[in-house]
Design an enzyme around this catalytic site. Structure first.
Site, PDB file in Angstrom:
ATOM      1  N   ASN A 184      -8.385   3.546   8.273  1.00 62.27           N
ATOM      2  CA  ASN A 184      -7.821   2.401   8.984  1.00 62.27           C
ATOM      3  C   ASN A 184      -8.061   2.437  10.488  1.00 62.27           C
ATOM      4  O   ASN A 184      -8.103   1.402  11.135  1.00 62.27           O
ATOM      5  CB  ASN A 184      -6.308   2.299   8.715  1.00 62.27           C
ATOM      6  CG  ASN A 184      -5.601   3.630   8.745  1.00 62.27           C
ATOM      7  OD1 ASN A 184      -6.024   4.593   8.101  1.00 62.27           O
ATOM      8  ND2 ASN A 184      -4.531   3.703   9.501  1.00 62.27           N
ATOM      9  N   GLY A 210       0.808  -1.216   0.000  1.00 63.78           N
ATOM     10  CA  GLY A 210       0.000   0.000   0.000  1.00 63.78           C
ATOM     11  C   GLY A 210       0.841   1.265   0.000  1.00 63.78           C
ATOM     12  O   GLY A 210       0.532   2.233  -0.709  1.00 63.78           O
ATOM     13  N   THR A 211       1.905   1.272   0.776  1.00 65.97           N
ATOM     14  CA  THR A 211       2.732   2.477   0.888  1.00 65.97           C
ATOM     15  C   THR A 211       3.353   2.817  -0.466  1.00 65.97           C
ATOM     16  O   THR A 211       3.325   3.973  -0.901  1.00 65.97           O
ATOM     17  CB  THR A 211       3.831   2.261   1.951  1.00 65.97           C
ATOM     18  OG1 THR A 211       3.193   1.911   3.181  1.00 65.97           O
ATOM     19  CG2 THR A 211       4.669   3.496   2.149  1.00 65.97           C
ATOM     20  N   GLY A 258      -1.815  -6.570  -0.411  1.00 67.51           N
ATOM     21  CA  GLY A 258      -2.194  -7.984  -0.310  1.00 67.51           C
ATOM     22  C   GLY A 258      -2.475  -8.463   1.103  1.00 67.51           C
ATOM     23  O   GLY A 258      -3.428  -9.215   1.342  1.00 67.51           O
ATOM     24  N   HIS A 259      -1.636  -8.033   2.068  1.00 68.48           N
ATOM     25  CA  HIS A 259      -1.763  -8.619   3.416  1.00 68.48           C
ATOM     26  C   HIS A 259      -2.991  -8.143   4.183  1.00 68.48           C
ATOM     27  O   HIS A 259      -3.288  -8.646   5.266  1.00 68.48           O
ATOM     28  CB  HIS A 259      -0.484  -8.390   4.226  1.00 68.48           C
ATOM     29  CG  HIS A 259      -0.254  -6.995   4.707  1.00 68.48           C
ATOM     30  ND1 HIS A 259      -0.380  -6.647   6.023  1.00 68.48           N
ATOM     31  CD2 HIS A 259       0.118  -5.857   4.059  1.00 68.48           C
ATOM     32  CE1 HIS A 259      -0.085  -5.356   6.168  1.00 68.48           C
ATOM     33  NE2 HIS A 259       0.216  -4.857   4.984  1.00 68.48           N
ATOM     34  N   CYS A 282       3.030   5.586  17.621  1.00 72.97           N
ATOM     35  CA  CYS A 282       4.294   5.676  18.339  1.00 72.97           C
ATOM     36  C   CYS A 282       5.333   6.347  17.455  1.00 72.97           C
ATOM     37  O   CYS A 282       5.657   5.859  16.391  1.00 72.97           O
ATOM     38  CB  CYS A 282       4.752   4.288  18.724  1.00 72.97           C
ATOM     39  SG  CYS A 282       5.698   4.308  20.207  1.00 72.97           S
TER      40      CYS A 282
HETATM   41  N1  PLP Z   1      -2.980   2.844   3.628  1.00 70.81           N
HETATM   42  C1  PLP Z   1      -3.776   2.441   4.635  1.00 70.81           C
HETATM   43  C2  PLP Z   1      -5.144   3.036   4.774  1.00 70.81           C
HETATM   44  C3  PLP Z   1      -3.333   1.471   5.536  1.00 70.81           C
HETATM   45  O1  PLP Z   1      -4.131   1.088   6.533  1.00 70.81           O
HETATM   46  C4  PLP Z   1      -2.029   0.937   5.369  1.00 70.81           C
HETATM   47  C5  PLP Z   1      -1.506  -0.039   6.329  1.00 70.81           C
HETATM   48  O2  PLP Z   1      -1.946  -0.143   7.453  1.00 70.81           O
HETATM   49  C6  PLP Z   1      -1.256   1.377   4.293  1.00 70.81           C
HETATM   50  C7  PLP Z   1      -1.752   2.339   3.443  1.00 70.81           C
HETATM   51  C8  PLP Z   1       0.126   0.832   4.051  1.00 70.81           C
HETATM   52  O3  PLP Z   1       0.057  -0.460   3.489  1.00 70.81           O
HETATM   53  P1  PLP Z   1       1.318  -1.415   3.480  1.00 70.81           P
HETATM   54  O4  PLP Z   1       1.469  -1.953   4.856  1.00 70.81           O
HETATM   55  O5  PLP Z   1       0.997  -2.484   2.497  1.00 70.81           O
HETATM   56  O6  PLP Z   1       2.480  -0.596   3.040  1.00 70.81           O
END
Ligand code: PLP
Length: 399
Positions: free
Chosen positions: A149, A69-70, A198-199, A323
């Site tokens: 999230n 996601g990042t 994916g996770h 944190c």
């Molecule tokens: N965007 C949202 C809304 C998320 O909740 C997260 C992870 O918690 C991410 C992006 C980042 O995803 P990743 O852990 O696959 O980099």
């Protein structure tokens, strides 16, 4: 063990794991090769691309694999901003985005872009009027998450998509928490780019994707070979992509059933908590929320204390604090929703999955009740308030 932190990560689907295994040892060819061992890997990645496209109503060629996601958020924002800088340098996002978006916006600000961070209401919802008013002639991109999230609020992406389309502005949505959990149709919702991981839906960690609508141009994120149609260079992570594809296929066919199951269990838990633990509030939207998300504030109690004590009983939840540099900060999401620091620090988030049972919920709620009650005995403010002579109506906070 009772795992109630599925927004952090999910347990991988066994079917996905099993489907991945041969791609480590048997079908290990580089998908870029021209012989059969290589085309096995290529075909497996293409099958996965198709499965993911089906899950979100996209075309196969619109899916770009990433490391999660990042990376997808970074690629969407930087790739679009760089490629379209001649059209304008203004970007709109919200104050409750994940740091994958927020910190990318900060980076862009340092590099000559202007970013508007939209406020949200007390339920964590973006205000559409504010969005409309924020669009300027040089606005090139809107990035609003599909679902939050921390508090689970689901944004009105369809309406946001309409606004963006009418104004000719690109819409990116971070759907990391939504993808695989609620129905998505990028065409109907008029989404130009969508990030997922994916996770978060039963696939492996370290793999994700970015949907990029046909015709949308982005500056490549990784420079090198011509993989992913020149958009993301580097040999593909074949086993992980295969696992994510299988998880997407299962999420698609089981979505209705899972949504019904988790919503029922979630609402059962919410009802119990609000009824049985006084001075408690549910954060986020009551209805427009992710099927598996619950975020509570227990007044007079530190969320972290509840988390640690639940952990000692083998119950895993998270708090509303982030944190950073060793110190707990109240989350930017809760503060943006107008919660004061005390209430933001008293948050406990429980996120459930298809594997969570009613028994798990009962054990967790009973434990939480006991812990919150004991912790409150340490609070002089609480003792003051429950004193019948001084009672000042806090009870109506519940609900
Ligand atoms: N965007 C949202 C809304 C998320 O909740 C997260 C992870 O918690 C991410 C992006 C980042 O995803 P990743 O852990 O696959 O980099």
């Amino acid at each position: 063990m009772i795992y109630l932190d599925n927004a952090a990560t999910t347990c991988m689907r066994r079917e996905a794991y099993e489907k991945m295994l041969p791609y480590f040892t048997e079908y290990y060819g580089n998908p870029a090769g021209a012989y059969e061992l290589a085309t096995n890997s290529w075909d497996a990645m293409e099958e996965s691309r198709e499965q993911i496209a089906t899950l979100i109503g996209a075309k196969k060629e619109e899916i770009v694999f990433t490391s999660g996601g990042t990376e997808s958020d970074n690629y969407a924002l930087k790739g679009y901003a760089l490629r379209h800088k001649d059209k304008g340098r203004h970007i709109i996002t919200s104050k409750i985005e994940h740091h994958g978006v927020l910190n990318t916006c900060k980076f862009l600000e340092k590099n000559g872009y202007n970013v508007t961070y939209l406020d949200v209401d007390e339920y964590g919802m973006v205000k559409l009027d504010m969005l409309k008013n924020a669009i300027k002639t040089d606005t090139i991109l809107i990035s609003i998450m599909m679902a939050n999230n921390e508090v689970g609020s689901i944004q009105p992406i369809y309406e946001i998509g309409n606004i963006a389309r009418q104004k000719g502005v690109m819409l990116h949505t971070d759907a990391v928490q939504a993808c695989g959990h609620i129905p998505i149709n990028v065409k109907e919702q008029k989404i130009g780019m969508l990030s997922a991981s994916g996770h978060k839906f039963g696939g492996p960690k370290g793999v994700g994707f970015l949907y990029v609508q046909s015709g949308v141009e982005l500056e490549p994120f990784m420079h090198g070979g011509n993989q992913e149609s020149g958009r993301r260079a580097g040999t593909g992570n074949v086993p992980s992509v295969v696992g994510m594809g299988e998880a997407a296929r299962l999420a698609d066919i089981e979505m209705k059933e899972h949504m019904e199951y988790t919503v029922r269990l979630r609402d059962y838990a919410i009802t119990r908590v609000l009824k049985e633990i006084p001075f408690t509030r549910l954060n986020g939207h009551r209805v427009k929320r992710l099927p598996g998300n619950m975020s509570f504030s227990f007044q007079f109690v530190e969320g972290e204390a509840v988390q640690v004590m639940l952990d000692m009983r083998g119950i895993y939840v998270s708090t509303g604090s982030a944190c950073s540099t060793g110190e707990s900060q109240p989350s930017h999401v809760l503060l943006a929703m107008g919660l004061n620091e005390e209430i933001a620090n008293s948050v406990v988030r429980m996120t459930i999955s298809r594997y969570t049972t009613k028994k798990d919920i009962d054990i967790a709620v009973n434990a939480m009740k006991e812990i919150v009650f004991k912790q409150r005995q340490l609070s002089s403010e609480y003792k003051e308030i429950i004193n019948p002579r001084k009672r000042c109506g806090w009870r109506k906070w519940n609900g």
